[in-house]
Design a protein around this motif. Structure first.
Motif, short mmCIF file in Angstrom:
data_model
loop_
_atom_site.label_atom_id
_atom_site.label_comp_id
_atom_site.label_asym_id
_atom_site.label_seq_id
_atom_site.Cartn_x
_atom_site.Cartn_y
_atom_site.Cartn_z
N GLU A 52 30.37 70.47 -63.55
CA GLU A 52 31.26 69.84 -64.33
C GLU A 52 32.23 68.91 -63.71
N VAL A 53 32.77 67.93 -64.14
CA VAL A 53 34.12 67.09 -63.63
C VAL A 53 35.15 67.72 -63.73
N ILE A 54 36.37 67.73 -63.18
CA ILE A 54 37.81 68.08 -63.26
C ILE A 54 38.44 66.77 -63.01
N VAL A 55 39.23 66.39 -63.77
CA VAL A 55 40.00 65.08 -63.28
C VAL A 55 41.76 65.38 -63.12
N LEU A 70 36.45 66.40 -54.54
CA LEU A 70 35.50 65.63 -53.79
C LEU A 70 35.90 64.20 -53.55
N ILE A 71 36.91 63.78 -54.34
CA ILE A 71 37.54 62.22 -54.11
C ILE A 71 38.95 62.42 -54.48
N LEU A 108 41.24 57.25 -47.99
CA LEU A 108 40.89 57.75 -49.39
C LEU A 108 39.51 58.86 -48.85
N MET A 109 39.54 59.97 -49.14
CA MET A 109 38.20 60.74 -49.12
C MET A 109 37.34 60.77 -49.97
N ASN A 110 36.13 60.30 -49.74
CA ASN A 110 34.99 59.84 -50.55
C ASN A 110 34.02 60.93 -50.38
N GLY A 111 33.70 61.82 -51.07
CA GLY A 111 32.42 62.92 -50.80
C GLY A 111 31.18 62.65 -51.50
N ILE A 153 33.43 69.72 -59.53
CA ILE A 153 34.11 69.06 -58.50
C ILE A 153 35.22 68.51 -59.26
N LEU A 154 36.16 68.23 -58.33
CA LEU A 154 37.52 67.76 -58.63
C LEU A 154 37.93 66.26 -57.95
N LEU A 155 38.26 65.51 -59.12
CA LEU A 155 38.72 64.22 -58.54
C LEU A 155 40.23 63.74 -58.97
#
Length: 292
Positions: free
Chosen positions: A2-5, A157-158, A213-216, A231-233
């Protein structure tokens, strides 16, 4: 997965319309390291407007003795709102959850300390469900934590990474000493490495944010292969259109990665790198301390 924004806008329609249902909202006066904060009343309105959204609340500041009573009141109100989890830094949250009999889940968010599965298991046994893994460990170390810990890990992640924090009012002091008009942000350059940072200050202190910017995206398939949960964006300092494009790319990948060929994988990563750059931070770089 799941994505957390972590959004920087009040309206969440842009994200919910793109199948994002997990949000990290920093609570005003109880959170640090953000460019925007939400009051408790605003969070209540969001919960009312989006009853099915999964809300995580960031309360990642050190709690002072005189704030304990107010913290207890806030925790009681958040419990009623059916919050998915609280990102905490101060150990007071562990004790108050037990003392108050709260059912709300906790996310261990002690930045540079969330580095190994043994400590994750310790906090899991103390009633902590989630852990936001340190940005200073490699993707192999993150996968090791996932495989050996009962805690539910979250990988940032980003983002533009926060690299340091101080309770001192460094920005205010700088502008006062220089006798110049204060700006919202102060940009600095570290003289040895030439690395540039945003310095932002609020009533709780000062955060130093890397202007890189960190780009994973490169590690996403490996995280999926080990069944990483979240993952957290973070949208902070990222242009909204760029962030939305990044979200759409990630949603596409999560839906289709199992049937994508190696060439399609590389093309997808190229699109992400064109959008976000190639800085993988510490995902492929070990931190080794040597005694001189």
């Amino acid at each position: 997965m799941e994505v957390i924004v972590k959004p920087t806008r009040d309206l969440l329609e842009d994200y919910i319309g793109r199948n994002i249902n997990n949000f990290l909202l920093p609570l005003k006066n109880f959170s640090v390291e953000s460019i925007n904060y939400y009051s408790l009343d605003e969070i209540k309105e969001i919960r009312k407007k989006y009853p099915n959204a999964h809300l995580f609340i960031s309360m990642n500041k050190n709690i002072l003795n005189h704030e304990i009573q107010d913290l207890q009141r806030v925790l009681k109100e958040l419990e009623i709102l059916n919050i998915r989890g609280i990102f905490y830094y101060d150990m007071a949250f562990l004790n108050l959850k037990k003392k108050m009999g709260l059912k709300i889940d906790l996310v261990w968010n002690q930045t540079y300390m969330v580095t190994n599965y043994k400590t994750c298991n310790y906090y899991y046994n103390r009633g902590v469900k989630y852990a936001l893994l340190s940005k200073e460990i490699t993707k192999d170390e993150m996968i090791e934590i996932k495989k050996n810990s009962q805690i539910t890990p979250i990988v940032e992640l980003i983002s533009y990474p926060v690299v340091a924090y101080s309770k001192r009012k460094l920005v205010d002091h700088y502008y006062q000493n220089c006798s110049i008009k204060r700006k919202a942000f102060l940009d600095i350059r570290e003289p040895k490495t030439k690395q540039e940072y945003h310095v932002m200050e609020d009533q709780n202190g000062v955060s130093f944010v890397m202007k890189k910017l960190m780009n994973g995206s490169r590690i996403l398939r490996e995280l999926l292969d080990c069944n990483m949960d979240y993952i957290l964006l973070k949208e902070d300092f990222i242009e909204h259109d760029v962030f939305i494009n990044c979200l759409e790319n990630i949603n596409f990948y999560l839906k289709n990665f199992h049937k994508m060929t190696g060439i399609e994988d590389k093309k997808w990563l190229c699109r992400q790198n064109e959008l976000l750059g190639r800085n993988t931070n510490f995902f492929y770089r070990k931190t080794i301390y040597k005694v001189k």
